[in-house]
Write a protein that holds these residues in place. Structure first.
Motif, PDB file in Angstrom:
ATOM      1  N   GLU A 292      -0.102 120.236 -23.643  1.00  0.00           N
ATOM      2  CA  GLU A 292      -0.125 119.292 -23.240  1.00  0.00           C
ATOM      3  C   GLU A 292      -0.602 118.229 -23.959  1.00  0.00           C
ATOM      4  OE1 GLU A 292      -2.481 123.116 -21.653  1.00  0.00           O
ATOM      5  OE2 GLU A 292      -2.653 121.629 -23.481  1.00  0.00           O
TER       6      GLU A 292
ATOM      7  N   GLY B 127      -1.006 113.632 -22.392  1.00  0.00           N
ATOM      8  CA  GLY B 127      -1.708 112.227 -21.379  1.00  0.00           C
ATOM      9  C   GLY B 127      -2.457 112.008 -21.246  1.00  0.00           C
TER      10      GLY B 127
ATOM     11  N   ARG C  12      -0.761 109.875 -16.474  1.00  0.00           N
ATOM     12  CA  ARG C  12       0.411 111.405 -15.947  1.00  0.00           C
ATOM     13  C   ARG C  12       0.206 112.131 -17.078  1.00  0.00           C
ATOM     14  NH1 ARG C  12       5.573 111.224 -13.519  1.00  0.00           N
ATOM     15  NH2 ARG C  12       6.308 112.630 -14.487  1.00  0.00           N
TER      16      ARG C  12
ATOM     17  N   SER D 141       1.501 115.276 -19.773  1.00  0.00           N
ATOM     18  CA  SER D 141       3.335 116.530 -19.509  1.00  0.00           C
ATOM     19  C   SER D 141       2.946 117.407 -20.461  1.00  0.00           C
ATOM     20  CB  SER D 141       4.028 115.379 -20.832  1.00  0.00           C
ATOM     21  OG  SER D 141       4.324 114.255 -19.999  1.00  0.00           O
TER      22      SER D 141
ATOM     23  N   ASP E  88      10.905 118.670 -15.035  1.00  0.00           N
ATOM     24  CA  ASP E  88      11.861 117.690 -16.074  1.00  0.00           C
ATOM     25  C   ASP E  88      12.580 118.464 -16.447  1.00  0.00           C
ATOM     26  OD1 ASP E  88       8.470 116.001 -17.067  1.00  0.00           O
ATOM     27  OD2 ASP E  88      10.047 114.901 -15.689  1.00  0.00           O
TER      28      ASP E  88
ATOM     29  N   LYS F  83      10.005 121.411 -19.366  1.00  0.00           N
ATOM     30  CA  LYS F  83       8.889 120.598 -19.847  1.00  0.00           C
ATOM     31  C   LYS F  83       8.108 120.333 -18.032  1.00  0.00           C
ATOM     32  CE  LYS F  83       7.840 115.668 -21.037  1.00  0.00           C
ATOM     33  NZ  LYS F  83       8.190 114.102 -21.478  1.00  0.00           N
ATOM     34  N   THR F  84       7.366 120.397 -17.817  1.00  0.00           N
ATOM     35  CA  THR F  84       6.259 119.813 -16.490  1.00  0.00           C
ATOM     36  C   THR F  84       5.687 118.379 -16.546  1.00  0.00           C
ATOM     37  OG1 THR F  84       5.737 120.940 -14.222  1.00  0.00           O
ATOM     38  CG2 THR F  84       5.006 121.513 -16.664  1.00  0.00           C
ATOM     39  N   SER F  85       5.514 117.972 -15.968  1.00  0.00           N
ATOM     40  CA  SER F  85       4.662 116.971 -15.474  1.00  0.00           C
ATOM     41  C   SER F  85       4.032 116.876 -14.198  1.00  0.00           C
ATOM     42  CB  SER F  85       5.423 115.187 -15.865  1.00  0.00           C
ATOM     43  OG  SER F  85       6.151 115.007 -16.943  1.00  0.00           O
TER      44      SER F  85
ATOM     45  N   GLN G 298       1.301 113.832 -12.351  1.00  0.00           N
ATOM     46  CA  GLN G 298       1.548 112.109 -11.879  1.00  0.00           C
ATOM     47  C   GLN G 298       0.481 112.499 -11.137  1.00  0.00           C
ATOM     48  OE1 GLN G 298       3.575 109.555 -12.807  1.00  0.00           O
ATOM     49  NE2 GLN G 298       1.235 108.607 -12.444  1.00  0.00           N
TER      50      GLN G 298
ATOM     51  N   CYS H  59      -1.731 123.297 -19.013  1.00  0.00           N
ATOM     52  CA  CYS H  59       0.026 123.806 -18.786  1.00  0.00           C
ATOM     53  C   CYS H  59      -0.326 125.033 -18.668  1.00  0.00           C
ATOM     54  CB  CYS H  59       0.846 122.966 -19.510  1.00  0.00           C
ATOM     55  SG  CYS H  59       2.395 123.785 -18.971  1.00  0.00           S
TER      56      CYS H  59
END
Length: 123
Positions: free
Chosen positions: A6, A8, A19, A21, A73, A77-79, A81, A95
């Protein structure tokens, strides 16, 4: 070896945004759900959000609906927000990736976990 990392996290004032990531290495997660959980000091880990592989099914905890948005994404990858952050959002955010494509809110359905990133929201 599969790893989720992870990034951000940080410190913001209430009302601010961050955000997060999550990047995977060691395998791809095509066809697999990925999600986010968090753990505040002295509390149990709780579900935040999760998405199926193509985002067709997304679930959120009631406490973050309308403020947080999860996205897939790509295959690794995942994000997340996070807008309009509140002091109650302060926690370590993790995550997670599942072997299934169903985005579940229960942690035991996720096989892979990151080390976490700290989010601190001040009032």
């Amino acid at each position: 070896q599969v790893q989720l990392v992870e990034s951000g996290g940080g410190s913001v004032q209430a009302g601010g945004s961050l955000r997060l990531s999550c990047a995977a290495s060691g395998r791809t997660f095509v066809g697999n759900a990925m999600g986010w959980f968090r753990q505040a000091p002295g509390k149990e880990r709780e579900f935040v959000a999760a998405s199926s592989w193509r985002g067709g099914t997304i679930v959120y905890a009631d406490s973050v609906k309308g403020r947080f948005t999860i996205s897939r994404d790509n295959a690794k990858k995942t994000s997340l927000q996070m807008n309009n952050l509140e002091p109650e959002d302060t926690a370590v955010y993790y995550c997670a990736a599942s072997e299934e494509n169903e985005p579940r809110s229960i942690s035991r359905f996720y096989r892979y976990w990151g080390q976490g990133t700290q989010v601190t929201v001040s009032s």
